[in-house]
Design a protein around this motif. Structure first.
Motif, PDB file in Angstrom:
ATOM      1  N   THR A   7      50.052  39.184  53.869  1.00  8.23           N
ATOM      2  CA  THR A   7      48.641  39.181  54.274  1.00  8.23           C
ATOM      3  C   THR A   7      47.903  40.345  53.635  1.00  8.23           C
ATOM      4  N   ASN A   8      48.504  41.531  53.649  1.00  5.38           N
ATOM      5  CA  ASN A   8      47.868  42.699  53.022  1.00  5.38           C
ATOM      6  C   ASN A   8      47.687  42.496  51.528  1.00  5.38           C
ATOM      7  N   ALA A   9      48.677  41.892  50.871  1.00  3.96           N
ATOM      8  CA  ALA A   9      48.575  41.622  49.436  1.00  3.96           C
ATOM      9  C   ALA A   9      47.434  40.653  49.170  1.00  3.96           C
ATOM     10  N   LYS A  10      47.306  39.624  49.986  1.00  4.71           N
ATOM     11  CA  LYS A  10      46.214  38.655  49.804  1.00  4.71           C
ATOM     12  C   LYS A  10      44.861  39.320  50.022  1.00  4.71           C
ATOM     13  N   LEU A  11      44.754  40.205  51.012  1.00  6.01           N
ATOM     14  CA  LEU A  11      43.492  40.916  51.245  1.00  6.01           C
ATOM     15  C   LEU A  11      43.139  41.799  50.050  1.00  6.01           C
ATOM     16  N   CYS A  12      44.134  42.457  49.484  1.00  9.11           N
ATOM     17  CA  CYS A  12      43.899  43.277  48.288  1.00  9.11           C
ATOM     18  C   CYS A  12      43.448  42.406  47.122  1.00  9.11           C
ATOM     19  N   ASP A  13      44.045  41.229  46.988  1.00  6.07           N
ATOM     20  CA  ASP A  13      43.672  40.334  45.899  1.00  6.07           C
ATOM     21  C   ASP A  13      42.248  39.799  46.082  1.00  6.07           C
ATOM     22  N   VAL A  18      36.423  40.249  44.479  1.00  5.97           N
ATOM     23  CA  VAL A  18      35.046  40.680  44.737  1.00  5.97           C
ATOM     24  C   VAL A  18      34.658  41.817  43.790  1.00  5.97           C
ATOM     25  N   LEU A  19      35.551  42.795  43.607  1.00  8.42           N
ATOM     26  CA  LEU A  19      35.264  43.907  42.698  1.00  8.42           C
ATOM     27  C   LEU A  19      35.080  43.426  41.262  1.00  8.42           C
ATOM     28  N   ALA A  52      43.085  38.477  39.891  1.00 11.83           N
ATOM     29  CA  ALA A  52      43.028  38.281  41.343  1.00 11.83           C
ATOM     30  C   ALA A  52      43.239  36.813  41.702  1.00 11.83           C
ATOM     31  N   VAL A  53      42.606  35.912  40.960  1.00 11.78           N
ATOM     32  CA  VAL A  53      42.784  34.480  41.215  1.00 11.78           C
ATOM     33  C   VAL A  53      44.233  34.078  40.951  1.00 11.78           C
ATOM     34  N   ALA A  54      44.818  34.607  39.883  1.00 16.56           N
ATOM     35  CA  ALA A  54      46.225  34.310  39.582  1.00 16.56           C
ATOM     36  C   ALA A  54      47.131  34.799  40.703  1.00 16.56           C
ATOM     37  N   ALA A  55      46.835  35.981  41.238  1.00 15.33           N
ATOM     38  CA  ALA A  55      47.653  36.514  42.325  1.00 15.33           C
ATOM     39  C   ALA A  55      47.490  35.696  43.602  1.00 15.33           C
ATOM     40  N   VAL A  99      40.165  49.338  42.107  1.00 17.05           N
ATOM     41  CA  VAL A  99      41.151  48.361  41.630  1.00 17.05           C
ATOM     42  C   VAL A  99      42.502  49.040  41.396  1.00 17.05           C
ATOM     43  N   ALA A 100      42.494  50.210  40.763  1.00 14.37           N
ATOM     44  CA  ALA A 100      43.746  50.930  40.500  1.00 14.37           C
ATOM     45  C   ALA A 100      44.429  51.344  41.798  1.00 14.37           C
ATOM     46  N   ILE A 101      43.650  51.800  42.775  1.00 15.44           N
ATOM     47  CA  ILE A 101      44.228  52.207  44.062  1.00 15.44           C
ATOM     48  C   ILE A 101      44.815  51.000  44.786  1.00 15.44           C
ATOM     49  N   LEU A 102      44.096  49.886  44.803  1.00 19.47           N
ATOM     50  CA  LEU A 102      44.628  48.676  45.448  1.00 19.47           C
ATOM     51  C   LEU A 102      45.918  48.215  44.769  1.00 19.47           C
TER      52      LEU A 102
END
Length: 121
Positions: A7-13, A18-19, A52-55, A99-102
């Protein structure tokens, strides 16, 4: 990967998507100069969004490493390309750092709890 990490990975993606969209639209939103600055924003934003879409479609660790690289590029590109002291620089640095931090957070989370390669416990 357990369900919380997933879930956290999906939220980051989603945040990266959005970024990436914001960076892609930034030349219009913030009235960047045409040329290399706008092209850099378009290409970098598009790369972030595509990753992000690929992830979101199929999670892969390599995607996080690519996100880290693209995020770092966005972060340093004002100095490499030469548009310091502009609104474009601020947008690139803020989005690149985010993006780098995420990506770093996701890579770290993966190292703490690697995904299972089989469905057996």
């Amino acid at each position: 990967m357990n369900s919380t990490n997933w879930t956290n990975a999906k939220l980051c993606d989603v945040a990266n998507l959005v970024l990436g969209a914001i960076l892609f639209l930034a030349p219009w939103l913030f009235k960047f100069d045409a040329g290399m600055v706008s092209t850099n924003a378009y290409m970098t934003g598009l790369a972030i969004a595509i990753l992000a879409v690929a992830a979101l479609a199929a999670y892969a660790v390599w995607e996080e490493w690519l996100n880290l690289i693209v995020g770092l590029w966005a972060l340093v590109s004002p100095w490499v390309v030469g548009f310091q002291g502009t609104t474009a620089m601020t947008v690139h640095v803020v989005i690149g750092a985010a993006v780098a931090i995420l990506a770093a957070i996701e890579i770290w989370a993966m190292s703490q709890q690697p995904p299972r390669l089989t469905t057996h416990s």
